[in-house]
Motif scaffolding. Structure first.
Motif, PDB file in Angstrom:
ATOM      1  N   VAL A  37       0.843  -1.199   0.000  1.00 16.88           N
ATOM      2  CA  VAL A  37       0.000   0.000   0.000  1.00 16.88           C
ATOM      3  C   VAL A  37       0.881   1.253   0.000  1.00 16.88           C
ATOM      4  O   VAL A  37       1.753   1.381   0.861  1.00 16.88           O
ATOM      5  CB  VAL A  37      -0.919   0.030   1.246  1.00 16.88           C
ATOM      6  N   ARG A  43      -1.278   7.479   8.558  1.00 22.61           N
ATOM      7  CA  ARG A  43      -1.143   6.495   9.641  1.00 22.61           C
ATOM      8  C   ARG A  43      -2.535   6.106  10.122  1.00 22.61           C
ATOM      9  O   ARG A  43      -2.721   5.762  11.284  1.00 22.61           O
ATOM     10  CB  ARG A  43      -0.328   7.084  10.810  1.00 22.61           C
ATOM     11  N   CYS A 114      -6.405  -0.599   3.044  1.00 22.71           N
ATOM     12  CA  CYS A 114      -7.682   0.116   3.155  1.00 22.71           C
ATOM     13  C   CYS A 114      -8.340   0.339   1.795  1.00 22.71           C
ATOM     14  O   CYS A 114      -9.490   0.786   1.738  1.00 22.71           O
ATOM     15  CB  CYS A 114      -7.492   1.435   3.887  1.00 22.71           C
ATOM     16  N   TRP A 139      -8.596   7.828  -2.203  1.00 21.30           N
ATOM     17  CA  TRP A 139      -8.003   6.919  -3.204  1.00 21.30           C
ATOM     18  C   TRP A 139      -8.714   7.051  -4.546  1.00 21.30           C
ATOM     19  O   TRP A 139      -9.942   7.068  -4.605  1.00 21.30           O
ATOM     20  CB  TRP A 139      -8.125   5.465  -2.756  1.00 21.30           C
TER      21      TRP A 139
HETATM   22  S1  SF4 Z   1      -5.269   3.747   6.447  1.00 21.42           S
HETATM   23 FE1  SF4 Z   1      -4.604   2.906   4.453  1.00 21.42          FE
HETATM   24  S2  SF4 Z   1      -3.156   4.398   3.588  1.00 21.42           S
HETATM   25 FE2  SF4 Z   1      -3.425   4.878   5.781  1.00 21.42          FE
HETATM   26  S3  SF4 Z   1      -1.726   3.797   6.813  1.00 21.42           S
HETATM   27 FE3  SF4 Z   1      -3.496   2.403   6.822  1.00 21.42          FE
HETATM   28  S4  SF4 Z   1      -3.317   1.131   4.954  1.00 21.42           S
HETATM   29 FE4  SF4 Z   1      -1.939   2.915   4.727  1.00 21.42          FE
END
Ligand code: SF4
Length: 228
Positions: A37, A43, A114, A139
């Motif tokens: 990702v 975060r 995500c 996204w």
């Molecule tokens: S919410 Fe999504 S983009 Fe943000 S740190 Fe977690 S996996 Fe990565």
């Protein structure tokens, strides 16, 4: 004079090519290589009140997690533990805004993507998942073909059906957690590409989803490779 009201527009973040991502995430669901990702400075999932599942295989490879952070994991298989979160919802292993064990981070964290919520057209959860929800809406997938766009629409239709038609599933047993809904929608999206779907009852569609889910699970092999 410009009287238009400024609109708070979310930033757009490149999620990558949808078809490539889908192939990778389906392989990940089957237990082989995961996705990578492009989180950037986000975060979200480290600050959203998640209990992190720690597998027995994690414990073999990391001595990095202080024992005091590991708690019992009721309802999970034997040997599993949980890592909790602080009073502000931050992962107990997040230090100065970064994962303190990143190079040996847990498999649960390596598997988290995500973009499954973006694919399914749903949020990751309520107010405690706001940071993730923001990224989910930011996204932007790109589509190499019109078929990829159709497949993405089918995943959204599958998620919407599961959310709105719980009663159509035997005993009302449909996933409730957003992550479970998104993952199931991705696994069974083929059902919503079939031309006959338009004439089927909710119960018939629910049965088709259950069949497709079973077929997907049967396609997993125990060593993580896909059955041919
Ligand atoms: S919410 Fe999504 S983009 Fe943000 S740190 Fe977690 S996996 Fe990565």
């Amino acid at each position: 004079m410009n009287t238009s009201v400024p609109v708070n527009k979310l930033a757009e973040v490149e999620a990558g090519d949808f078809g490539v991502w889908l192939t990778q995430v389906l392989a990940s669901f089957r237990g082989s290589a995961g996705t990578d990702v492009p989180c950037g400075s986000c975060r979200g999932c480290c600050t959203s009140s998640y209990f992190i599942h720690v597998r027995p295989s994690d414990l073999k490879t990391i001595g990095a997690v202080p024992k005091s952070l590991l708690t019992a994991a009721p309802g999970l298989p034997q040997g599993y533990k949980l890592i909790g979160f602080t009073s502000n919802g931050f992962c107990a292993l997040l230090k100065n805004g970064d994962c303190s064990i990143y190079s040996s981070r847990l498999q649960t964290c390596r598997d988290y993507d995500c973009r499954v919520f973006t694919a399914a057209g749903i949020n990751a959860g309520g107010a405690d998942k706001a940071a993730i929800n923001q990224r989910v809406q930011e996204w932007q997938f790109s589509y190499a073909t019109g078929q990829d766009q159709q497949i993405h629409n089918a995943i959204k239709k599958a998620a919407s059906f599961i959310v709105k038609n719980r009663a159509a599933f035997p005993g009302g047993r449909a996933p409730v957690a957003p992550s479970d809904i998104a993952v199931l929608a991705i696994k069974v999206h083929g059902v919503f590409l079939l031309p006959e779907m338009g004439s089927q009852t909710p119960s018939e569609i629910a049965e088709a989803i259950i069949r497709a889910s079973r077929e997907f699970e049967a396609s997993r092999s125990t060593d993580g490779t896909e059955k041919q």
